[in-house]
Design a protein around this motif. Structure first.
Motif, PDB file in Angstrom:
ATOM      1  N   HIS A   1       0.807  -1.218   0.000  1.00 28.46           N
ATOM      2  CA  HIS A   1       0.000   0.000   0.000  1.00 28.46           C
ATOM      3  C   HIS A   1       0.848   1.280   0.000  1.00 28.46           C
ATOM      4  O   HIS A   1       0.297   2.382   0.052  1.00 28.46           O
ATOM      5  N   ALA A   2       2.175   1.131  -0.078  1.00 30.16           N
ATOM      6  CA  ALA A   2       3.048   2.305   0.014  1.00 30.16           C
ATOM      7  C   ALA A   2       3.165   3.012  -1.336  1.00 30.16           C
ATOM      8  O   ALA A   2       3.018   2.394  -2.398  1.00 30.16           O
ATOM      9  N   ASP A   3       3.431   4.320  -1.265  1.00 31.01           N
ATOM     10  CA  ASP A   3       3.669   5.069  -2.503  1.00 31.01           C
ATOM     11  C   ASP A   3       5.104   4.814  -2.943  1.00 31.01           C
ATOM     12  O   ASP A   3       5.867   4.125  -2.282  1.00 31.01           O
ATOM     13  N   GLU A   4       5.506   5.411  -4.067  1.00 27.14           N
ATOM     14  CA  GLU A   4       6.819   5.129  -4.642  1.00 27.14           C
ATOM     15  C   GLU A   4       7.965   5.542  -3.728  1.00 27.14           C
ATOM     16  O   GLU A   4       8.964   4.826  -3.587  1.00 27.14           O
ATOM     17  N   ALA A   5       7.831   6.690  -3.115  1.00 29.15           N
ATOM     18  CA  ALA A   5       8.892   7.167  -2.229  1.00 29.15           C
ATOM     19  C   ALA A   5       9.068   6.227  -1.037  1.00 29.15           C
ATOM     20  O   ALA A   5      10.191   5.880  -0.644  1.00 29.15           O
ATOM     21  N   ARG A   6       7.925   5.827  -0.478  1.00 28.02           N
ATOM     22  CA  ARG A   6       7.978   4.935   0.698  1.00 28.02           C
ATOM     23  C   ARG A   6       8.471   3.532   0.301  1.00 28.02           C
ATOM     24  O   ARG A   6       9.197   2.889   1.062  1.00 28.02           O
ATOM     25  N   LYS A   7       8.091   3.090  -0.908  1.00 27.12           N
ATOM     26  CA  LYS A   7       8.544   1.778  -1.366  1.00 27.12           C
ATOM     27  C   LYS A   7      10.060   1.711  -1.446  1.00 27.12           C
ATOM     28  O   LYS A   7      10.671   0.707  -1.098  1.00 27.12           O
ATOM     29  N   LYS A   8      10.676   2.806  -1.945  1.00 24.83           N
ATOM     30  CA  LYS A   8      12.129   2.827  -2.057  1.00 24.83           C
ATOM     31  C   LYS A   8      12.780   2.666  -0.683  1.00 24.83           C
ATOM     32  O   LYS A   8      13.747   1.935  -0.501  1.00 24.83           O
ATOM     33  N   GLU A   9      12.229   3.360   0.295  1.00 20.60           N
ATOM     34  CA  GLU A   9      12.750   3.285   1.663  1.00 20.60           C
ATOM     35  C   GLU A   9      12.545   1.877   2.241  1.00 20.60           C
ATOM     36  O   GLU A   9      13.443   1.321   2.888  1.00 20.60           O
ATOM     37  N   LEU A  10      11.343   1.311   1.995  1.00 20.22           N
ATOM     38  CA  LEU A  10      11.034  -0.026   2.532  1.00 20.22           C
ATOM     39  C   LEU A  10      11.906  -1.100   1.894  1.00 20.22           C
ATOM     40  O   LEU A  10      12.332  -2.048   2.566  1.00 20.22           O
ATOM     41  N   LEU A  11      12.165  -0.967   0.589  1.00 17.00           N
ATOM     42  CA  LEU A  11      13.007  -1.961  -0.087  1.00 17.00           C
ATOM     43  C   LEU A  11      14.429  -1.938   0.465  1.00 17.00           C
ATOM     44  O   LEU A  11      15.090  -2.984   0.584  1.00 17.00           O
ATOM     45  N   ALA A  12      14.922  -0.751   0.816  1.00 14.94           N
ATOM     46  CA  ALA A  12      16.252  -0.643   1.413  1.00 14.94           C
ATOM     47  C   ALA A  12      16.267  -1.336   2.785  1.00 14.94           C
ATOM     48  O   ALA A  12      17.225  -2.048   3.133  1.00 14.94           O
ATOM     49  N   GLN A  13      15.186  -1.132   3.545  1.00 16.25           N
ATOM     50  CA  GLN A  13      15.080  -1.780   4.854  1.00 16.25           C
ATOM     51  C   GLN A  13      14.991  -3.306   4.704  1.00 16.25           C
ATOM     52  O   GLN A  13      15.578  -4.060   5.481  1.00 16.25           O
ATOM     53  N   LYS A  14      14.251  -3.718   3.679  1.00 22.31           N
ATOM     54  CA  LYS A  14      14.098  -5.152   3.441  1.00 22.31           C
ATOM     55  C   LYS A  14      15.437  -5.803   3.104  1.00 22.31           C
ATOM     56  O   LYS A  14      15.759  -6.905   3.573  1.00 22.31           O
ATOM     57  N   GLU A  15      16.220  -5.118   2.270  1.00 17.14           N
ATOM     58  CA  GLU A  15      17.532  -5.649   1.903  1.00 17.14           C
ATOM     59  C   GLU A  15      18.439  -5.736   3.128  1.00 17.14           C
ATOM     60  O   GLU A  15      19.174  -6.716   3.328  1.00 17.14           O
ATOM     61  N   GLN A  16      18.386  -4.696   3.982  1.00 16.87           N
ATOM     62  CA  GLN A  16      19.202  -4.679   5.188  1.00 16.87           C
ATOM     63  C   GLN A  16      18.786  -5.802   6.135  1.00 16.87           C
ATOM     64  O   GLN A  16      19.635  -6.497   6.710  1.00 16.87           O
ATOM     65  N   SER A  17      17.477  -6.005   6.305  1.00 22.24           N
ATOM     66  CA  SER A  17      16.986  -7.066   7.187  1.00 22.24           C
ATOM     67  C   SER A  17      17.337  -8.440   6.630  1.00 22.24           C
ATOM     68  O   SER A  17      17.678  -9.365   7.387  1.00 22.24           O
ATOM     69  N   GLY A  18      17.265  -8.595   5.317  1.00 22.54           N
ATOM     70  CA  GLY A  18      17.622  -9.866   4.697  1.00 22.54           C
ATOM     71  C   GLY A  18      19.089 -10.209   4.936  1.00 22.54           C
ATOM     72  O   GLY A  18      19.440 -11.360   5.205  1.00 22.54           O
ATOM     73  N   GLU A  19      19.942  -9.175   4.814  1.00 23.41           N
ATOM     74  CA  GLU A  19      21.372  -9.386   5.052  1.00 23.41           C
ATOM     75  C   GLU A  19      21.613  -9.753   6.520  1.00 23.41           C
ATOM     76  O   GLU A  19      22.449 -10.621   6.836  1.00 23.41           O
ATOM     77  N   GLN A  20      20.882  -9.133   7.429  1.00 25.64           N
ATOM     78  CA  GLN A  20      21.012  -9.435   8.857  1.00 25.64           C
ATOM     79  C   GLN A  20      20.597 -10.874   9.149  1.00 25.64           C
ATOM     80  O   GLN A  20      21.234 -11.572   9.932  1.00 25.64           O
ATOM     81  N   LEU A  21      19.519 -11.311   8.474  1.00 24.07           N
ATOM     82  CA  LEU A  21      19.051 -12.683   8.670  1.00 24.07           C
ATOM     83  C   LEU A  21      20.088 -13.692   8.175  1.00 24.07           C
ATOM     84  O   LEU A  21      20.313 -14.731   8.810  1.00 24.07           O
ATOM     85  N   LYS A  22      20.746 -13.376   7.057  1.00 26.35           N
ATOM     86  CA  LYS A  22      21.786 -14.265   6.538  1.00 26.35           C
ATOM     87  C   LYS A  22      22.944 -14.393   7.528  1.00 26.35           C
ATOM     88  O   LYS A  22      23.500 -15.472   7.733  1.00 26.35           O
ATOM     89  N   GLN A  23      23.313 -13.272   8.149  1.00 28.81           N
ATOM     90  CA  GLN A  23      24.395 -13.295   9.135  1.00 28.81           C
ATOM     91  C   GLN A  23      24.012 -14.156  10.347  1.00 28.81           C
ATOM     92  O   GLN A  23      24.844 -14.909  10.875  1.00 28.81           O
TER      93      GLN A  23
END
Length: 313
Positions: free
Chosen positions: A177-199
């Motif tokens: 439900h996020a707009d484009e600006a918020r999606k960009k921010e959320l995708l960055a958070q998702k990538e960071q969380s994914g990397e944390q989970l891998k660690q």
């Protein structure tokens, strides 16, 4: 009438004399058994093949028409022999209780079964480990301390993993439900969380590998301990049988009060353990005739032992 009274008096006197003779006979035999008990104890102590286990007590008894019975109580260096035999028969690895399971982790990743390979040696084992294998108990104490640390760390990792997964679910839901600006921010958070989970998963794998290594080492140590017990058991039994048979051949003539058609039984109390873990006596039954033959050097101690009826009961 006088004849009847005289007959009764003679019968009473004869019966009393027979009872007195019988009591004296048993007293004499009892003394002989006590002497033989002392000889056996001395012989077993002098010829002990191992310091780990020893005969702590010998009890004697006599069964009329059957023979003399010597009952031996055996104790280990750190407690009752039965406990040592239990670990011998069952095997240390088989008797180690499973580690308590960790609280379940509601996750689809590897953290859901984080404790499934945790392996802890029974603390009870350390309590009765012999001085000769003190290095085993010390190693187990060190390993158990490390195992506890690893389990605590695994639980912490599992908690962190749940938090990261919750964040990923929240991000995924918000992305719908996020707009484009918020999606960009959320995708960055998702990538960071994914990397944390891998660690976190990499750390968990490292811990799992270490747990497997500890499990392998403890299994190796326990197998070595089991082999040591088996050897000590065989050594003690060989020494006991040798001393017992040689003593009977040298001093068996001292049991003059034992009828020639009776037996001498040697009982190792609670020495064996059957498949159902029930304690059994190990019994040796020698004939008086064989002992006399051995005393007369018509047979040797090995033959005397071979001729004995040996069984568990």
């Amino acid at each position: 009438m006088k004849r009847l009274l005289t007959a009764l008096l003679l019968c009473t006197t004869a019966g009393g004399l027979a009872n007195a003779q019988s009591a004296q006979k048993y007293d004499t035999l009892s003394n002989e058994l006590e002497i033989m008990s002392g000889v056996l104890k001395t012989s077993l102590r002098q010829n002990a093949a191992t310091e780990s286990w020893r005969v702590s007590q010998i009890e004697t008894s006599y069964l009329a028409g059957q023979g003399a019975v010597f009952t031996f109580s055996v104790r280990g260096q750190r407690g009752n022999w039965v406990r040592e035999i239990e670990t011998l028969v069952e095997g240390l690895v088989a008797t180690v209780p499973p580690a308590p399971p960790a609280p379940p982790v509601p996750s689809a990743n590897s953290f859901s079964d984080v404790d499934d390979i945790v392996f802890e040696a029974a603390r009870e084992w350390e309590a009765y480990a012999e001085e000769t294998s003190h290095r085993f108990s010390q190693a187990f104490a060190d390993n158990n301390s490390r195992l506890r640390d690893l389990r605590n760390m695994q639980r912490e990792l599992a908690w962190e993993a749940r938090e990261v997964e919750r964040e990923l679910r929240d991000i995924t839901f918000e992305l719908r439900h996020a707009d484009e600006a918020r999606k960009k921010e959320l995708l960055a958070q998702k990538e960071q969380s994914g990397e944390q989970l891998k660690q976190l998963e990499a750390k968990e794998k490292s811990m799992r590998d270490e747990l497997k290594a500890i499990e392998k080492e403890q299994t190796k140590q326990m197998e070595a301990r089991k082999a040591q017990q088996q050897q000590a058991y065989k050594t003690f039994l060989a020494g006991f049988e040798s001393s017992m048979s040689e003593t009977l051949c040298r001093f068996g003539s001292g049991l003059r009060g034992l009828p020639e058609n009776e037996h001498i039984s040697m009982v190792l109390k609670d020495f064996e353990m059957d498949e159902s873990r029930e304690r059994k006596d190990r019994i040796y039954v020698f004939t008086r005739a064989d002992i006399v033959r051995c005393v007369q050097e018509k047979i040797d101690a090995n033959k005397l032992l071979t001729n004995a009826n040996i069984y568990q009961f």
